[in-house]
Design a protein around this motif. Structure first.
Motif, PDB file in Angstrom:
ATOM      1  N   GLY A   1       0.807  -1.207   0.000  1.00  0.00           N
ATOM      2  CA  GLY A   1       0.000   0.000   0.000  1.00  0.00           C
ATOM      3  C   GLY A   1       0.843   1.260   0.000  1.00  0.00           C
ATOM      4  O   GLY A   1       2.061   1.223   0.210  1.00  0.00           O
ATOM      5  N   ARG A   2       0.171   2.360  -0.226  1.00  0.00           N
ATOM      6  CA  ARG A   2       0.835   3.668  -0.216  1.00  0.00           C
ATOM      7  C   ARG A   2       0.137   4.574   0.779  1.00  0.00           C
ATOM      8  O   ARG A   2      -1.093   4.589   0.863  1.00  0.00           O
ATOM      9  N   CYS A   3       0.902   5.319   1.560  1.00  0.00           N
ATOM     10  CA  CYS A   3       0.346   6.261   2.527  1.00  0.00           C
ATOM     11  C   CYS A   3       0.199   7.640   1.887  1.00  0.00           C
ATOM     12  O   CYS A   3       1.146   8.164   1.291  1.00  0.00           O
ATOM     13  N   HIS A   4      -0.982   8.210   2.017  1.00  0.00           N
ATOM     14  CA  HIS A   4      -1.270   9.568   1.575  1.00  0.00           C
ATOM     15  C   HIS A   4      -1.606  10.358   2.839  1.00  0.00           C
ATOM     16  O   HIS A   4      -2.626  10.107   3.473  1.00  0.00           O
ATOM     17  N   TYR A   5      -0.738  11.282   3.216  1.00  0.00           N
ATOM     18  CA  TYR A   5      -0.836  11.897   4.537  1.00  0.00           C
ATOM     19  C   TYR A   5      -1.713  13.148   4.538  1.00  0.00           C
ATOM     20  O   TYR A   5      -1.720  13.927   3.591  1.00  0.00           O
ATOM     21  N   VAL A   6      -2.443  13.310   5.656  1.00  0.00           N
ATOM     22  CA  VAL A   6      -3.150  14.555   5.950  1.00  0.00           C
ATOM     23  C   VAL A   6      -2.638  15.047   7.304  1.00  0.00           C
ATOM     24  O   VAL A   6      -2.185  14.263   8.135  1.00  0.00           O
ATOM     25  N   GLU A   7      -2.696  16.347   7.511  1.00  0.00           N
ATOM     26  CA  GLU A   7      -2.175  16.900   8.756  1.00  0.00           C
ATOM     27  C   GLU A   7      -3.101  16.636   9.929  1.00  0.00           C
ATOM     28  O   GLU A   7      -2.656  16.421  11.059  1.00  0.00           O
ATOM     29  N   ARG A   8      -4.403  16.648   9.675  1.00  0.00           N
ATOM     30  CA  ARG A   8      -5.378  16.446  10.744  1.00  0.00           C
ATOM     31  C   ARG A   8      -6.216  15.212  10.434  1.00  0.00           C
ATOM     32  O   ARG A   8      -6.656  15.014   9.301  1.00  0.00           O
ATOM     33  N   ALA A   9      -6.464  14.375  11.459  1.00  0.00           N
ATOM     34  CA  ALA A   9      -7.228  13.147  11.260  1.00  0.00           C
ATOM     35  C   ALA A   9      -8.611  13.428  10.697  1.00  0.00           C
ATOM     36  O   ALA A   9      -9.130  12.660   9.874  1.00  0.00           O
ATOM     37  N   GLU A  10      -9.216  14.551  11.105  1.00  0.00           N
ATOM     38  CA  GLU A  10     -10.575  14.854  10.668  1.00  0.00           C
ATOM     39  C   GLU A  10     -10.642  15.212   9.176  1.00  0.00           C
ATOM     40  O   GLU A  10     -11.745  15.292   8.604  1.00  0.00           O
ATOM     41  N   ASP A  11      -9.489  15.420   8.542  1.00  0.00           N
ATOM     42  CA  ASP A  11      -9.474  15.743   7.118  1.00  0.00           C
ATOM     43  C   ASP A  11      -9.407  14.498   6.228  1.00  0.00           C
ATOM     44  O   ASP A  11      -9.544  14.594   5.009  1.00  0.00           O
ATOM     45  N   ALA A  12      -9.201  13.342   6.838  1.00  0.00           N
ATOM     46  CA  ALA A  12      -8.952  12.128   6.054  1.00  0.00           C
ATOM     47  C   ALA A  12     -10.153  11.716   5.221  1.00  0.00           C
ATOM     48  O   ALA A  12     -10.006  11.218   4.093  1.00  0.00           O
ATOM     49  N   TYR A  13     -11.367  11.916   5.743  1.00  0.00           N
ATOM     50  CA  TYR A  13     -12.561  11.466   5.042  1.00  0.00           C
ATOM     51  C   TYR A  13     -12.738  12.218   3.720  1.00  0.00           C
ATOM     52  O   TYR A  13     -12.872  11.611   2.646  1.00  0.00           O
ATOM     53  N   GLU A  14     -12.751  13.547   3.791  1.00  0.00           N
ATOM     54  CA  GLU A  14     -12.957  14.330   2.582  1.00  0.00           C
ATOM     55  C   GLU A  14     -11.811  14.140   1.588  1.00  0.00           C
ATOM     56  O   GLU A  14     -12.035  14.106   0.370  1.00  0.00           O
ATOM     57  N   GLU A  15     -10.603  13.990   2.100  1.00  0.00           N
ATOM     58  CA  GLU A  15      -9.464  13.767   1.209  1.00  0.00           C
ATOM     59  C   GLU A  15      -9.583  12.418   0.508  1.00  0.00           C
ATOM     60  O   GLU A  15      -9.218  12.282  -0.663  1.00  0.00           O
ATOM     61  N   SER A  16     -10.126  11.412   1.195  1.00  0.00           N
ATOM     62  CA  SER A  16     -10.317  10.099   0.576  1.00  0.00           C
ATOM     63  C   SER A  16     -11.337  10.166  -0.549  1.00  0.00           C
ATOM     64  O   SER A  16     -11.156   9.562  -1.618  1.00  0.00           O
ATOM     65  N   LEU A  17     -12.420  10.910  -0.312  1.00  0.00           N
ATOM     66  CA  LEU A  17     -13.419  11.100  -1.367  1.00  0.00           C
ATOM     67  C   LEU A  17     -12.803  11.775  -2.591  1.00  0.00           C
ATOM     68  O   LEU A  17     -13.035  11.359  -3.737  1.00  0.00           O
ATOM     69  N   ARG A  18     -12.016  12.823  -2.341  1.00  0.00           N
ATOM     70  CA  ARG A  18     -11.393  13.556  -3.438  1.00  0.00           C
ATOM     71  C   ARG A  18     -10.426  12.665  -4.200  1.00  0.00           C
ATOM     72  O   ARG A  18     -10.423  12.647  -5.449  1.00  0.00           O
ATOM     73  N   LEU A  19      -9.629  11.918  -3.458  1.00  0.00           N
ATOM     74  CA  LEU A  19      -8.623  11.060  -4.086  1.00  0.00           C
ATOM     75  C   LEU A  19      -9.272   9.958  -4.904  1.00  0.00           C
ATOM     76  O   LEU A  19      -8.840   9.651  -6.025  1.00  0.00           O
ATOM     77  N   ALA A  20     -10.335   9.352  -4.367  1.00  0.00           N
ATOM     78  CA  ALA A  20     -11.035   8.295  -5.111  1.00  0.00           C
ATOM     79  C   ALA A  20     -11.590   8.832  -6.425  1.00  0.00           C
ATOM     80  O   ALA A  20     -11.535   8.165  -7.473  1.00  0.00           O
ATOM     81  N   ASP A  21     -12.112  10.032  -6.375  1.00  0.00           N
ATOM     82  CA  ASP A  21     -12.654  10.652  -7.587  1.00  0.00           C
ATOM     83  C   ASP A  21     -11.537  10.960  -8.591  1.00  0.00           C
ATOM     84  O   ASP A  21     -11.688  10.748  -9.798  1.00  0.00           O
ATOM     85  N   ASP A  22     -10.407  11.430  -8.087  1.00  0.00           N
ATOM     86  CA  ASP A  22      -9.301  11.810  -8.964  1.00  0.00           C
ATOM     87  C   ASP A  22      -8.704  10.611  -9.704  1.00  0.00           C
ATOM     88  O   ASP A  22      -8.356  10.721 -10.891  1.00  0.00           O
ATOM     89  N   ILE A  23      -8.562   9.480  -9.010  1.00  0.00           N
ATOM     90  CA  ILE A  23      -7.853   8.345  -9.624  1.00  0.00           C
ATOM     91  C   ILE A  23      -8.794   7.227 -10.059  1.00  0.00           C
ATOM     92  O   ILE A  23      -8.346   6.158 -10.479  1.00  0.00           O
ATOM     93  N   GLY A  24     -10.111   7.469  -9.936  1.00  0.00           N
ATOM     94  CA  GLY A  24     -11.070   6.455 -10.362  1.00  0.00           C
ATOM     95  C   GLY A  24     -11.069   5.228  -9.475  1.00  0.00           C
ATOM     96  O   GLY A  24     -11.228   4.096  -9.955  1.00  0.00           O
ATOM     97  N   GLY A  25     -10.906   5.447  -8.182  1.00  0.00           N
ATOM     98  CA  GLY A  25     -10.854   4.337  -7.235  1.00  0.00           C
ATOM     99  C   GLY A  25     -12.127   4.200  -6.440  1.00  0.00           C
ATOM    100  O   GLY A  25     -13.079   4.979  -6.593  1.00  0.00           O
ATOM    101  N   HIS A  26     -12.133   3.193  -5.562  1.00  0.00           N
ATOM    102  CA  HIS A  26     -13.269   2.969  -4.669  1.00  0.00           C
ATOM    103  C   HIS A  26     -12.866   3.309  -3.234  1.00  0.00           C
ATOM    104  O   HIS A  26     -11.894   2.771  -2.707  1.00  0.00           O
TER     105      HIS A  26
END
Length: 355
Positions: free
Chosen positions: A121-146
C-alpha cells in the motif's frame, strides 16, 4: 465499466479461502489475584494475520464491496484510517492485486505506515485526522478508485446475528467458563462497528450481558451517548490510535451501549504497559483503554459483592508503538508521567483498589 462476474467470484473465493486457513483468535484469561469471584478475559485479536481487530472489518468491507459490485479488476482502493484498518485492507488489496492508498494522519505510528507499505500500500498523509474522510473522497474521484469508507459501512458489513463474528466467537469460547455469560463486555469505538456487532448480537440472543464503551476523554462518543445533540468535539485529539473520534461517525450506534467510561490517555498508556509486563508481550494503547475500564467495573462489582465475568478485547500488538507508547522520550515530549497511573493499575491487580 461493468464489473466482471468471473473476477468477482475469484476474488471472493480468495478471501474465503484465506479465512478458512485461519484459526479463531484466543480468549485469554487475565489473572486477578485480588478478585476471587471475578474473572477477566481478553479476546486476542492481535493474532490475526495483520495483527489487529481490524482484520475482521477489512475482510467484511472487501466482501461487502465485492458483492455490491463496487470493485472491479485493477481498481484502486482508498481508505481513511488511523492505521490498523489500512494495514488490514492493504493485505486484502494485495491478495486481489488491487492498488491501495491509505489516507492517514501524519502523526500515526511509523510502524503502522511501514506495515501498510509492506503489504504494497501507499500512505497519503493529511495533517489532521478529521481531514482524512474528505481527502479520501477527493482522491477516489481523482484516480477512479473505490473509497471503502469504514466509518459509514462498519456497522452493516458484518452479520451481527452470527456467522462467526467476534461476538459469537466470544460467547462460544466462554461456554465452559465458571460464569459463561459475561456481566460486561468492554470495547472501544473508532468506527463503531465492533460495539454495534456485540450489542446487537447480545440482544438478538437475549443475553443479560451489558456493553460498556471504553472511550478516550478527548473523544465525542461518550458525550454523544449522554446527549444525542452533541455530535462534534473541539480541542486536542486523543493520542490513543484507533479509537475515539472528534465527530460521531455513521456506524456508531449509541442505543446498543449500556454505559460509557471516559479514560485519560495517560491511564490508557499506563494500563497497556502494566498489562504488557503481566502478559510478557506488548499490547497497544486501545487495549490499555479497555483494561482501565475493566478495572473500574471489576472494582465496582467487588464493592457490591458481585461475582461474574468481564470480557474485553486485546486490539493489537504493541510492537506497532515502539516509537510512541513504549518510548520514554516520546512520553516526555508529550509531558506524560505514567508512574502514578501505573501504580494505580498495579494496585488494582494486587490489592483490588485503584488508589
Amino acid at each position: 465499466m461493468p464489473v466482471t462476474q468471473d473476477w468477482t467470484a475469484r476474488a471472493i473465493r480468495k478471501i474465503e479461502a484465506d479465512y478458512n486457513r485461519s484459526a479463531d483468535t484466543h480468549l485469554i484469561p487475565v489473572d486477578l489475584p485480588a478478585f476471587e469471584n471475578i474473572q477477566l478475559y481478553l479476546k486476542d485479536e492481535s493474532s490475526h494475520p495483520t495483527g489487529s481487530l481490524k482484520h475482521r472489518l477489512a475482510r467484511s468491507l472487501f466482501l461487502y464491496a465485492l458483492c455490491s459490485g463496487w470493485l472491479r479488476e485493477g481498481m484502486p482502493v482508498i481508505e481513511a484510517s488511523s492505521g490498523s484498518t489500512a494495514v488490514s485492507e492493504a493485505y486484502f488489496a494485495r491478495m486481489l492485486n488491487l492498488p491501495f492508498v491509505a489516507v492517514v494522519p501524519r502523526a500515526i505510528a511509523s510502524e503502522k505506515a511501514e506495515a501498510i507499505q509492506f503489504y504494497g500500500g501507499r500512505c497519503h498523509y493529511v495533517e489532521r485526522a478529521e481531514d482524512a474522510y474528505e481527502e479520501s473522497l477527493r482522491l477516489a474521484d481523482d484516480i477512479g478508485g473505490h473509497f471503502m469508507d469504514q466509518f459509514t459501512y462498519a456497522e452493516r458489513v458484518t452479520d451481527w446475528r452470527g456467522n462467526n463474528n467476534i461476538a459469537e466467537s466470544i460467547f462460544a469460547q466462554m461456554s465452559d467458563e465458571p460464569c459463561p455469560i459475561p456481566q460486561w463486555i468492554v470495547c472501544g469505538a473508532g468506527t463503531g462497528g465492533t460495539s454495534a456487532t456485540i450489542g446487537r448480537f447480545a440482544r438478538y440472543h437475549r443475553h443479560d450481558t451489558r456493553l460498556c464503551l471504553a472511550d478516550p476523554e478527548a473523544s465525542v462518543f461518550h458525550r454523544h451517548w449522554s446527549d444525542r445533540k452533541i455530535r462534534t468535539v473541539q480541542g486536542t485529539p486523543s493520542l490513543i490510535e484507533g479509537i475515539g473520534r472528534a465527530s460521531v461517525e455513521p456506524s456508531f450506534i449509541p442505543q446498543v451501549i449500556d454505559r460509557t467510561i471516559a479514560v485519560p490517555d495517560v491511564a490508557s498508556i499506563a494500563a497497556a504497559r502494566t498489562l504488557s509486563r503481566r502478559l510478557g508481550r506488548l499490547v497497544g494503547g486501545s487495549t490499555g483503554t479497555n483494561l482501565w475500564v475493566c478495572a473500574v467495573l471489576a472494582s465496582e462489582m467487588a464493592a457490591r459483592a458481585e461475582s461474574g465475568s468481564i470480557v474485553s478485547i486485546l486490539c493489537d500488538h504493541g510492537e506497532r508503538y515502539g516509537t510512541t507508547y513504549y518510548n520514554d522520550d516520546w512520553l516526555t515530549a508529550h509531558a506524560i508521567d505514567i508512574a502514578p497511573w501505573e501504580a494505580r493499575m498495579e494496585a488494582f491487580f494486587e490489592h483490588g483498589v485503584m488508589t
